[in-house]
Design an enzyme around this catalytic site. Structure first.
Site, PDB file in Angstrom:
ATOM      1  N   PHE A  34       0.822  -1.218   0.000  1.00 11.75           N
ATOM      2  CA  PHE A  34       0.000   0.000   0.000  1.00 11.75           C
ATOM      3  C   PHE A  34       0.852   1.263   0.000  1.00 11.75           C
ATOM      4  CE2 PHE A  34      -4.234  -1.617   2.041  1.00 11.75           C
ATOM      5  CZ  PHE A  34      -4.524  -2.257   0.848  1.00 11.75           C
ATOM      6  N   ARG A  35       1.899   1.293   0.861  1.00 11.92           N
ATOM      7  CA  ARG A  35       2.546   2.574   1.150  1.00 11.92           C
ATOM      8  C   ARG A  35       3.909   2.820   0.505  1.00 11.92           C
ATOM      9  NH1 ARG A  35      -0.615   1.100   5.182  1.00 11.92           N
ATOM     10  NH2 ARG A  35      -2.194   2.590   5.866  1.00 11.92           N
ATOM     11  N   HIS A 120      -6.130  -9.920   8.931  1.00 10.29           N
ATOM     12  CA  HIS A 120      -7.044  -9.232   8.021  1.00 10.29           C
ATOM     13  C   HIS A 120      -7.766 -10.185   7.069  1.00 10.29           C
ATOM     14  CE1 HIS A 120      -4.630  -5.317   8.843  1.00 10.29           C
ATOM     15  NE2 HIS A 120      -5.516  -5.571   9.782  1.00 10.29           N
TER      16      HIS A 120
HETATM   17  P1  CNA Z   1       2.136  -1.059   3.947  1.00 17.68           P
HETATM   18  O1  CNA Z   1       1.552  -0.011   4.805  1.00 17.68           O
HETATM   19  O2  CNA Z   1       1.975  -0.962   2.472  1.00 17.68           O
HETATM   20  O3  CNA Z   1       3.700  -1.124   4.303  1.00 17.68           O
HETATM   21  C1  CNA Z   1       4.578  -1.986   3.655  1.00 17.68           C
HETATM   22  C2  CNA Z   1       5.974  -1.734   4.223  1.00 17.68           C
HETATM   23  O4  CNA Z   1       6.832  -2.745   3.716  1.00 17.68           O
HETATM   24  C3  CNA Z   1       6.580  -0.391   3.824  1.00 17.68           C
HETATM   25  O5  CNA Z   1       7.092   0.238   4.979  1.00 17.68           O
HETATM   26  C4  CNA Z   1       7.703  -0.756   2.852  1.00 17.68           C
HETATM   27  O6  CNA Z   1       8.831   0.074   2.993  1.00 17.68           O
HETATM   28  C5  CNA Z   1       8.036  -2.149   3.266  1.00 17.68           C
HETATM   29  N1  CNA Z   1       8.515  -3.014   2.193  1.00 17.68           N
HETATM   30  C6  CNA Z   1       8.013  -3.138   0.936  1.00 17.68           C
HETATM   31  N2  CNA Z   1       8.649  -4.105   0.269  1.00 17.68           N
HETATM   32  C7  CNA Z   1       9.588  -4.593   1.128  1.00 17.68           C
HETATM   33  C8  CNA Z   1      10.568  -5.609   1.010  1.00 17.68           C
HETATM   34  N3  CNA Z   1      10.711  -6.330  -0.099  1.00 17.68           N
HETATM   35  N4  CNA Z   1      11.383  -5.843   2.076  1.00 17.68           N
HETATM   36  C9  CNA Z   1      11.247  -5.107   3.226  1.00 17.68           C
HETATM   37  N5  CNA Z   1      10.334  -4.141   3.380  1.00 17.68           N
HETATM   38  C10 CNA Z   1       9.510  -3.898   2.337  1.00 17.68           C
HETATM   39  O7  CNA Z   1       1.613  -2.519   4.357  1.00 17.68           O
HETATM   40  P2  CNA Z   1       1.162  -3.039   5.794  1.00 17.68           P
HETATM   41  O8  CNA Z   1       1.011  -4.507   5.658  1.00 17.68           O
HETATM   42  O9  CNA Z   1       1.970  -2.498   6.873  1.00 17.68           O
HETATM   43  O10 CNA Z   1      -0.283  -2.365   5.893  1.00 17.68           O
HETATM   44  C11 CNA Z   1      -1.295  -3.080   6.261  1.00 17.68           C
HETATM   45  C12 CNA Z   1      -2.331  -3.371   5.142  1.00 17.68           C
HETATM   46  C13 CNA Z   1      -1.799  -3.643   3.769  1.00 17.68           C
HETATM   47  C14 CNA Z   1      -2.961  -4.653   5.525  1.00 17.68           C
HETATM   48  O11 CNA Z   1      -4.292  -4.396   5.829  1.00 17.68           O
HETATM   49  C15 CNA Z   1      -2.879  -5.616   4.347  1.00 17.68           C
HETATM   50  O12 CNA Z   1      -4.042  -6.366   4.236  1.00 17.68           O
HETATM   51  C16 CNA Z   1      -2.702  -4.722   3.184  1.00 17.68           C
HETATM   52  N6  CNA Z   1      -2.127  -5.340   1.970  1.00 17.68           N
HETATM   53  C17 CNA Z   1      -1.869  -6.680   1.883  1.00 17.68           C
HETATM   54  C18 CNA Z   1      -1.315  -7.206   0.733  1.00 17.68           C
HETATM   55  C19 CNA Z   1      -1.035  -8.693   0.660  1.00 17.68           C
HETATM   56  O13 CNA Z   1      -1.792  -9.489   1.212  1.00 17.68           O
HETATM   57  N7  CNA Z   1       0.071  -9.096   0.032  1.00 17.68           N
HETATM   58  C20 CNA Z   1      -0.998  -6.382  -0.347  1.00 17.68           C
HETATM   59  C21 CNA Z   1      -1.301  -4.991  -0.229  1.00 17.68           C
HETATM   60  C22 CNA Z   1      -1.845  -4.496   0.930  1.00 17.68           C
END
Ligand code: CNA
Length: 242
Positions: A34-35, A120
């Protein structure tokens, strides 16, 4: 000592590791988070993702909800990466007790992890909002638009926790207990910005808290080790000893 050597030593000394992760764990499998700069929050839509992925929006405009959900939340071809696999190996070796994830993609289970707390929910589970009939991901992929229950015609809703919806209390309690009993808390691929999920890590009573995240988080100051590396590439180098 390098960061890898430090983590290796702590892992070798631990028997109750808990991993707490988020979307960043799956970016190396091709699923956007997401971020990050190329994450969903930086793409342009008629509505922000928090709005579309809310319970109110789901009720009011299911067509638009499912258009977004189908194109941005479903990645049926994504495969587990080295981070998912290493965590599964640690569980099999008797070193890791649980994976607590905010992800909904099911990749930890696909890699072989069995004790996974999905805070989630999961795209792999769907239920009819009327008759509660269960449907897998295949059903959603075979339908278009708003998926309707073939049994009763009700709208089929993914078991994914939307904004405004409560978290499953059984899952929360299981995750909480694992974190309270952990001897090493490994946090990775999460911005730690989504509550109440992120609040769970406050219940970790131990000293060894390791953060593996590309971007800084508000917990960096509390961590004993902060590793600003891609998590799959980094964890791939870790040795799993029985
Ligand atoms: P977020 O807020 O998008 O944060 C992701 C974090 O991961 C960021 O700080 C990035 O810098 C870091 N990051 C990205 N790629 C890497 C990597 N390869 N190695 C190390 N660090 C990395 O996501 P959160 O999970 O913190 O936020 C919560 C939400 C996002 C949840 O409700 C999820 O359900 C939701 N989400 C889930 C998915 C999935 O299931 N794969 C995908 C997109 C969003």
């Amino acid at each position: 000592m390098t960061q890898l050597e430090q983590l290796q030593q702590w892992v070798d000394e631990s028997r109750r590791i808990v991993f707490f992760g988020g979307a960043g764990v799956s970016t190396e499998s091709g699923i956007p988070d997401f971020r990050s700069v190329d994450g969903l929050y930086h793409q342009q839509y008629a509505y922000p993702p928090e709005t579309i992925l809310s319970h109110t929006f789901f009720e009011q405009d299911p067509e638009e909800f499912f258009r977004f959900y189908r194109s941005k939340m479903l990645y049926p071809d994504a495969r587990p990466n080295a981070a998912h696999r290493k965590l599964a190996e640690l569980e099999q070796a008797g070193r890791l007790t649980a994976v607590v994830t905010q992800n909904i993609d099911g990749l930890h289970q696909a890699a072989g992890s069995t004790r996974v707390y999905e805070l989630h929910g999961s795209v792999h589970r769907n239920h009819c909002t009327k008759c509660r009939q269960f449907y897998g991901l295949d059903f959603l992929l075979q339908t278009t638009g708003v998926p309707r229950c073939p049994v009763c015609g009700g709208v089929v809703k993914p078991d994914v926790v939307l904004y405004e919806e409560p978290l499953d209390q059984t899952v929360m309690m299981g995750a909480l207990r694992a974190i309270q009993e952990a001897d090493l808390l490994l946090i990775g691929g999460t911005s730690l910005a989504v509550y109440p999920a992120a609040g769970l890590i406050q219940y970790y009573p131990g000293k060894r808290l390791v953060l593996i995240n590309k971007a800084p988080t508000s917990y960096d100051r509390r961590a004993s080790l902060v590793i600003a590396q891609p998590i799959a590439a980094f964890l791939e180098q870790l040795q799993v000893r029985p």
